[in-house]
Design an enzyme around this catalytic site. Sequence first.
Site, mmCIF file in Angstrom:
data_model
loop_
_atom_site.group_PDB
_atom_site.id
_atom_site.type_symbol
_atom_site.label_atom_id
_atom_site.label_comp_id
_atom_site.label_asym_id
_atom_site.label_seq_id
_atom_site.Cartn_x
_atom_site.Cartn_y
_atom_site.Cartn_z
ATOM 1 N N ASP A 170 19.690 -25.643 -15.668
ATOM 2 C CA ASP A 170 18.901 -25.004 -14.623
ATOM 3 C C ASP A 170 19.830 -24.301 -13.650
ATOM 4 O O ASP A 170 20.906 -24.796 -13.337
ATOM 5 C CB ASP A 170 18.039 -26.032 -13.873
ATOM 6 C CG ASP A 170 18.880 -27.042 -13.097
ATOM 7 O OD1 ASP A 170 19.053 -26.855 -11.872
ATOM 8 O OD2 ASP A 170 19.390 -28.001 -13.704
ATOM 9 N N SER A 171 19.430 -23.115 -13.200
ATOM 10 C CA SER A 171 20.160 -22.349 -12.192
ATOM 11 C C SER A 171 21.601 -22.103 -12.644
ATOM 12 O O SER A 171 21.834 -21.514 -13.688
ATOM 13 C CB SER A 171 20.096 -23.069 -10.843
ATOM 14 O OG SER A 171 20.546 -22.245 -9.794
ATOM 15 N N ALA A 172 22.601 -22.594 -11.885
ATOM 16 C CA ALA A 172 23.983 -22.454 -12.326
ATOM 17 C C ALA A 172 24.218 -23.193 -13.640
ATOM 18 O O ALA A 172 25.084 -22.807 -14.435
ATOM 19 C CB ALA A 172 24.941 -22.966 -11.252
ATOM 20 N N HIS A 295 12.271 -21.602 -7.409
ATOM 21 C CA HIS A 295 13.490 -21.844 -8.178
ATOM 22 C C HIS A 295 13.564 -23.290 -8.654
ATOM 23 O O HIS A 295 13.500 -24.228 -7.861
ATOM 24 C CB HIS A 295 14.691 -21.513 -7.296
ATOM 25 C CG HIS A 295 16.006 -21.515 -7.993
ATOM 26 N ND1 HIS A 295 16.323 -20.628 -8.997
ATOM 27 C CD2 HIS A 295 17.104 -22.294 -7.832
ATOM 28 C CE1 HIS A 295 17.551 -20.858 -9.409
ATOM 29 N NE2 HIS A 295 18.046 -21.864 -8.729
#
Length: 320
Positions: A170-172, A295
């Site tokens: 997820d994300s980074a 997010h």
Amino acid sequence: MKLRPNTPLRLSQLRQDTRPAEERRLAPMMKALKAIHSATSPESMAPEDLERQRKGQEVLGRLIAPMAGMSWEPFSLSGMKAAWVRPHRGHDRRHAILYCHGGGYTSGNLGYSRPIASKLANVTGYEVLAFEYRLAPEHPYPAAVEDAMKAWDYLMYLGYGARDVVVAGDSAGGNLALVLTHRLKAMGRRLPASLILMSPWTDMTASGKSYQERADLDPSLTREYIQAVTAAYAKGEDLTSPYLSPLFGDFKGFPPVLIQAGTNEILLSDSVRLRDRLVASGVPCRLEVWKDMWHVFQMFPIKKANEAAESIGRFLLEQF
């Protein structure tokens, strides 16, 4: 809500009491998430601010992790903190998920990994390996990539084949999952069976339209935060490198990919443009854009997060 006779009802009370129960329950969690990602300038990478963010993520992860029916088994992977999440029920031991946590490469830890790692284990029946890669600015690029490779090699050492392993992030962590796959491809090694990417950060140049168009909708991330963590992690490197911005890499031969994102996040363009690049390269790809979601909404205890997790489970059933 009961009122005594002749007691006026304030408008603020009415608004508060008529909000959906789920929204009221989420309010403190969203406040905590906003505080974690509240960077407004590069100075937020100061040690005391990073420590606050990292502790906040640890608390948030432990607060909302659905660990019922799961075992959480921490261990040291050649000096790197790691943990297995294993379902208590009978489960598929032939496959595993390597999970890369988010946090902008400057925060994130095993505690923060618990919610999504446990959901992945629950909906798939696979054992999930989470690991705590080194963080910037103390350990800039390529430290996290080296640690992801260490975790991958550990799974290979245990006897899994590359095609037995799903890489999720997820994300980074979505960035890291893509970079790991680019790195494996460049080395001529076999690639994972598939990739699961939740609100992936794919473009460190921040050139997508959503950075401006979704700025007022995003409840957790800001462009300033993205710029701060990019500077801390990349430290003067070429941001168009596929090992920093995997969006700009060569995707020919990549495994099937599921991407999930929310309409209310500044990183939405990172997902849309990634889908377009993958499809253009002939890679099977499914993009799910969840209405009114933010997010990495998948980590929260809400209905749409559960539905998103179930969609991940169905996607992987199609792959194996």
